[in-house]
Design a protein around this motif. Structure first.
Motif, PDB file in Angstrom:
ATOM      1  N   ARG A  11       7.084   8.459 -53.392  1.00  0.00           N
ATOM      2  CA  ARG A  11       8.153   8.026 -54.290  1.00  0.00           C
ATOM      3  C   ARG A  11       9.368   8.953 -54.147  1.00  0.00           C
ATOM      4  N   ASP A  12      10.492   8.434 -54.602  1.00  0.00           N
ATOM      5  CA  ASP A  12      11.706   9.255 -54.572  1.00  0.00           C
ATOM      6  C   ASP A  12      11.546  10.461 -55.496  1.00  0.00           C
ATOM      7  N   ILE A  13      12.264  11.514 -55.161  1.00  0.00           N
ATOM      8  CA  ILE A  13      12.223  12.743 -55.973  1.00  0.00           C
ATOM      9  C   ILE A  13      12.874  12.475 -57.328  1.00  0.00           C
TER      10      ILE A  13
END
Length: 200
Positions: A11-13
């Motif tokens: 997942r994105d940060i």
């Protein structure tokens, strides 16, 4: 998307939420409490001093009444001296001026006069002795001028001296509160760590 690629499942940060201004840090709570306490203390002292100086307003009002009824009579000079004694009892209670008479009362008025003590001596002596003389030798204009100057000096000496002390204490309370809050912050959050709000 390749389901076998493990990177595709990442997942994105997510960045942590920045800390808002509320609730404030404990140091600010301490500073606010100390500041409010200092303001309340200053207000209490001011009201207390205002009640103490109520005699000043009463004395000026009575002096104006005497000025409107000025006449060269022993009764009038006796009333003027009585007014000054009541004011002196408030501004110099430790000297018990209400019990003074004659030369002792003259010396007290001159000692507590703000200026022109040598030049004022004949006026004060005539004002005091005119209280029992059938034909007063004092002039009402000169007696009133001395009374105004003397009364103004008493009120200024009391109010300005104590008022400056109260203002100085108020400023000291604010400085002390700020210094204690800073010391608390340094002890709780050593240099480089920061407070929880800053680290968020």
């Amino acid at each position: 998307m390749n389901p076998q690629d493990p990177l595709a499942q990442l997942r994105d940060i997510q960045l942590p939420a920045t800390g808002g201004w509320w609730p404030p840090a404990p140091g600010w709570w301490l500073l606010a409490i100390l500041t409010i306490a200092a303001v309340l203390a200053f207000a209490w002292l001011w009201r207390r001093q205002r009640r103490k100086l109520r005699w000043k307003r009463s004395a000026w009002s009575e002096l104006q009444q005497l000025e409107s009824k000025a006449r060269p009579a022993p009764e009038w000079f006796a009333a003027l001296n009585a007014l000054l004694k009541r004011a002196a009892r408030q501004s110099h209670p430790e000297k018990h001026p209400e019990a003074m008479t004659g030369q002792q009362w003259i010396d007290f008025l001159l000692a507590t006069a703000p200026k022109d003590r040598i030049a004022s001596r004949p006026v004060v002596e005539a004002m005091v002795t005119s209280t029992w003389q059938p034909r007063p030798g004092a002039q009402t204009e000169q007696a009133l001028a001395f009374a105004r100057t003397w009364l103004e000096a008493q009120s200024c000496s009391v109010w300005l001296t104590r008022g400056c002390c109260y203002w100085h204490c108020f400023r000291c309370c604010l400085v002390t509160a700020s210094a204690r809050a800073n010391r608390w912050m340094l002890r709780s959050f050593p240099s480089g760590t920061g407070c929880p709000e800053c680290r968020a």
